[in-house]
Design an enzyme around this catalytic site. Structure first.
Site, PDB file in Angstrom:
ATOM      1  N   LYS A  40      11.622 -19.130  -7.144  1.00  9.29           N
ATOM      2  CA  LYS A  40      12.380 -18.325  -8.088  1.00  9.29           C
ATOM      3  C   LYS A  40      11.488 -17.232  -8.664  1.00  9.29           C
ATOM      4  O   LYS A  40      10.273 -17.233  -8.470  1.00  9.29           O
ATOM      5  CB  LYS A  40      12.895 -19.177  -9.264  1.00  9.29           C
ATOM      6  CG  LYS A  40      13.642 -20.411  -8.884  1.00  9.29           C
ATOM      7  CD  LYS A  40      15.042 -20.137  -8.436  1.00  9.29           C
ATOM      8  CE  LYS A  40      15.698 -21.424  -7.942  1.00  9.29           C
ATOM      9  NZ  LYS A  40      16.784 -21.198  -7.031  1.00  9.29           N
ATOM     10  N   SER A  42      19.429 -18.569  -3.004  1.00 10.29           N
ATOM     11  CA  SER A  42      19.297 -18.246  -4.418  1.00 10.29           C
ATOM     12  C   SER A  42      18.442 -17.034  -4.695  1.00 10.29           C
ATOM     13  O   SER A  42      18.394 -16.571  -5.823  1.00 10.29           O
ATOM     14  CB  SER A  42      18.730 -19.445  -5.176  1.00 10.29           C
ATOM     15  OG  SER A  42      17.442 -19.737  -4.688  1.00 10.29           O
TER      16      SER A  42
END
Lengths: 179, 197
Positions: B114, B71
């Site tokens: 993230k 990701s």
């Protein structure tokens, strides 16, 4: 011609003094400094060591907490002293009906103290009893639904939604009753 | 009549043996036990002590972390090793554009990695670029908006909503493996998604 002679004598005497006592002063200063530095480092070392152990004890075992605020009355009054244990959180043993301490979702610097009404997957009735149409919410995975016992005076999940399990810090299991 | 006599002699010899060597055996056992117990307790004590110090070092200073998952490509690939520091979190110094490690809101047992796109109060564009009507979300107080760099293959705040600040565990600032990518981490390849940028 007395002047230069006395000056020379003074300088000579100073040299002798420095030669005799110089190394002594230096070694004394060095020993004192080393001793003080050594003691300071040892003190700092012990402080850090015991602070770490105390922190781990509070985080993994539990501790004593003072609660403030009216949102858990009558179960917990303002300024009550309670005992919290932090083992259930790590073993994922928090259940419906437990009173937990969690980090506040709206203010990461403060903690909140509420009761667990629903775990993940539960269906929570979110409409007021006076509403005609009932509305439900499902608690998402990894979250819990918290509500205070004093429903009229409590900002809880009815206001900021379900709370992630990761914010829970401990479970309150004992209150010292002051009578 | 030999029998009872020899029995009596045997018993008598046993008593003598016990009297002489009994206390010796007992004290030997006691010392061994005490020594072993003492050593065990000392070992356990030292282990707990150093475990506490190591835990506090990892939690308050930082450590080395291995990231997995696609990701955050291309900034962080699968199985990269990065350095994380935990001081910014405690001093509330996390900023837009930082890559953070946080506890996952949907699974408290795992962590996510993230980039911080928005802080509390920011207006986040949540509609796709292909949508005609643009929709915005405001990040509530005490929360942050996280998105992975690999937007096509990342479950992040676009899926589970804004993440409370209390779940953030640390900030990644340096990559140490693979050596071909050694160094500080790059900026987001996606540009900013707040209106006005």
């Amino acid at each position: 011609m007395f002047f230069p002679g006395s000056l020379a004598t003074t300088l000579k005497i100073e040299c002798i003094v420095e030669q005799t006592y110089g190394p002594w002063w230096q070694s004394l200063h060095r020993t004192m400094l080393r001793g003080i530095l050594g003691k300071t480092f040892r003190l700092v070392g012990y402080t850090i060591q015991y602070a770490c152990i105390a922190h781990c004890a509070f985080e993994y075992v539990g501790g004593v907490v003072m609660c403030s605020g009216p949102s858990m009355e009558p179960t917990i009054q303002n300024s009550d002293i309670v005992c919290a244990e932090n083992l259930s959180r790590h073993f994922y043993g928090i259940q419906r009906g437990d009173i937990v301490i969690a980090k506040s979702p709206s203010d990461p610097k403060s903690n909140i103290c509420k009761r667990v009404i629903g775990l993940e997957g539960d269906k929570i009735l979110t409409s007021r009893p006076s509403d005609f149409f009932k509305s439900h919410n499902y608690v998402p995975t990894g979250h819990v639904w918290l509500e205070g016992d004093n429903l009229q005076n409590s900002t809880d999940s009815r206001y900021y939604g379900p709370v992630p399990y990761g914010l829970i810090r401990g479970r309150i299991f004992f209150k010292k009753s002051c009578s």
